[in-house]
Design a protein around this motif. Structure first.
Motif, PDB file in Angstrom:
ATOM      1  N   HIS A  23      35.853  25.662  31.121  1.00  0.00           N
ATOM      2  CA  HIS A  23      37.037  26.837  30.584  1.00  0.00           C
ATOM      3  C   HIS A  23      35.543  27.161  29.301  1.00  0.00           C
ATOM      4  CE1 HIS A  23      39.499  29.358  32.939  1.00  0.00           C
ATOM      5  NE2 HIS A  23      40.258  28.470  33.525  1.00  0.00           N
ATOM      6  N   MET A  59      41.915  23.088  30.631  1.00  0.00           N
ATOM      7  CA  MET A  59      41.486  23.539  32.027  1.00  0.00           C
ATOM      8  C   MET A  59      39.832  23.254  32.442  1.00  0.00           C
ATOM      9  SD  MET A  59      43.277  26.905  31.880  1.00  0.00           S
ATOM     10  CE  MET A  59      42.726  27.188  30.174  1.00  0.00           C
ATOM     11  N   HIS A  65      46.387  38.652  33.200  1.00  0.00           N
ATOM     12  CA  HIS A  65      45.999  37.107  33.990  1.00  0.00           C
ATOM     13  C   HIS A  65      44.528  37.090  34.610  1.00  0.00           C
ATOM     14  CE1 HIS A  65      45.801  39.201  38.061  1.00  0.00           C
ATOM     15  NE2 HIS A  65      47.745  39.403  38.006  1.00  0.00           N
ATOM     16  N   ALA A  66      43.684  35.649  34.339  1.00  0.00           N
ATOM     17  CA  ALA A  66      42.440  35.738  34.880  1.00  0.00           C
ATOM     18  C   ALA A  66      42.523  35.950  36.845  1.00  0.00           C
ATOM     19  CB  ALA A  66      41.827  34.725  34.604  1.00  0.00           C
ATOM     20  N   ASP A  67      41.213  35.886  37.082  1.00  0.00           N
ATOM     21  CA  ASP A  67      40.804  35.584  38.474  1.00  0.00           C
ATOM     22  C   ASP A  67      41.791  34.767  38.941  1.00  0.00           C
ATOM     23  OD1 ASP A  67      39.767  38.542  38.792  1.00  0.00           O
ATOM     24  OD2 ASP A  67      37.903  37.868  38.605  1.00  0.00           O
ATOM     25  N   ASP A  68      41.849  33.292  38.074  1.00  0.00           N
ATOM     26  CA  ASP A  68      41.723  32.611  38.959  1.00  0.00           C
ATOM     27  C   ASP A  68      43.261  32.683  38.778  1.00  0.00           C
ATOM     28  OD1 ASP A  68      42.400  31.962  36.269  1.00  0.00           O
ATOM     29  OD2 ASP A  68      40.764  30.321  35.828  1.00  0.00           O
ATOM     30  N   GLY A  69      44.329  32.962  37.928  1.00  0.00           N
ATOM     31  CA  GLY A  69      44.994  33.378  38.040  1.00  0.00           C
ATOM     32  C   GLY A  69      46.087  32.482  36.515  1.00  0.00           C
ATOM     33  N   THR A  70      45.283  31.962  35.485  1.00  0.00           N
ATOM     34  CA  THR A  70      45.485  31.414  34.613  1.00  0.00           C
ATOM     35  C   THR A  70      46.182  33.255  33.096  1.00  0.00           C
ATOM     36  OG1 THR A  70      43.511  29.916  34.345  1.00  0.00           O
ATOM     37  CG2 THR A  70      44.523  30.704  32.307  1.00  0.00           C
ATOM     38  N   GLU A 124      46.461  35.355  30.864  1.00  0.00           N
ATOM     39  CA  GLU A 124      46.128  35.669  29.931  1.00  0.00           C
ATOM     40  C   GLU A 124      46.303  36.623  28.253  1.00  0.00           C
ATOM     41  OE1 GLU A 124      42.746  35.296  28.928  1.00  0.00           O
ATOM     42  OE2 GLU A 124      42.874  33.923  30.900  1.00  0.00           O
ATOM     43  N   HIS A 138      35.017  37.404  30.354  1.00  0.00           N
ATOM     44  CA  HIS A 138      36.256  36.799  31.248  1.00  0.00           C
ATOM     45  C   HIS A 138      36.136  38.150  32.070  1.00  0.00           C
ATOM     46  CE1 HIS A 138      39.737  35.015  31.201  1.00  0.00           C
ATOM     47  NE2 HIS A 138      39.518  33.854  29.761  1.00  0.00           N
TER      48      HIS A 138
END
Length: 237
Positions: free
Chosen positions: A143, A140, A194-199, A201, A153
């Motif tokens: 990151h 990714m 999950h993270a803001d970008d959809g990853t 977590e 993050h």
């Protein structure tokens, strides 16, 4: 990191998988070594447990080893070899650590089969996903901010999950260093942060005794809650 004072008989034994490195150097020595950053045992100890290192071994011994500990942590480390999830290595994928892959996958299988509480950290979460038939995104972009430097993050717990019961805030900042992530989710796993970008977590396995994976590195921060929850589950088991 705040210490938790408990008596010796109350401290669950948490086994932590290790690196296996060629020609590690310290003082006058340059030798093959089983290594573990000190943050891992310190986090276990601060959370009320005792730590034992589990260096790579014959995978056929994994069930015997897991039977001797109260909980298992699969530590962060090198990229999982893509053949483990049916893929070819891409440009940014690191060299394989086949001995470690085999050992840690066997530890995961043994922990799940025996109901031993299990925490996967970064690579450990990715291996948990692979062990259950999932796949990984091999790189990714952006990151990792700088080589060898941890960043932070925000991650957001998914309501009504194990992770949300441990960390109930709507969001929290976590220490992170990764370039790979969960792609296709492994069987029976659910996303729990999950993270803001959809990853993805965090993942967990409902119905198991206690199985959680987090993409970040709690051993590099001050928040004891995830490790404390593992230690408590290990003590109860």
């Amino acid at each position: 990191m705040r210490e938790t004072k408990v008596s010796g008989t109350d401290r669950p034994l948490i086994g932590i998988s290790t690196y296996l490195e060629s020609k590690a150097r310290w003082r006058v020595w340059e030798l093959d070594a089983a290594l573990l950053p000190a943050g891992y045992p310190r986090l276990v100890q601060a959370a009320g447990g005792s730590a034992a290192m589990l260096p790579p071994d014959d995978p056929s011994y994994a069930a015997e080893v897991v039977a001797r500990v109260d909980g298992v942590v699969i530590a962060g480390g090198p990229d999982v070899e893509p053949v483990r999830y049916g893929a070819e290595p891409e440009e940014h994928t690191g060299p394989p650590a086949r001995e470690r892959d085999a050992w840690e996958l066997a530890l995961i299988e043994a922990a799940l089969a025996s109901g031993t509480p299990l925490l996967g950290i970064c690579r450990g979460m990715q291996l948990l996903n692979v062990a259950l038939g999932g796949t990984l995104t091999q790189h990714m972009e952006g990151h990792v901010e700088a080589i060898g430097v941890f960043g932070t993050h925000e991650v957001k717990p998914v309501p009504d999950t194990l992770y949300a019961s441990i960390v109930p805030e709507a969001s929290t900042d976590v220490p992170t260093y990764h370039h790979q992530a969960v792609a296709r989710l492994g069987r029976d796993l659910v996303v729990s942060a999950h993270a803001d970008d959809g990853t993805v977590e965090a993942v967990e396995l409902p119905g198991s005794a206690w199985a959680l994976g987090v993409q970040w590195h709690p051993e590099m921060g001050e928040d004891l809650r995830v490790m404390r929850a593992l230690v408590r589950a290990a003590g109860a088991a």
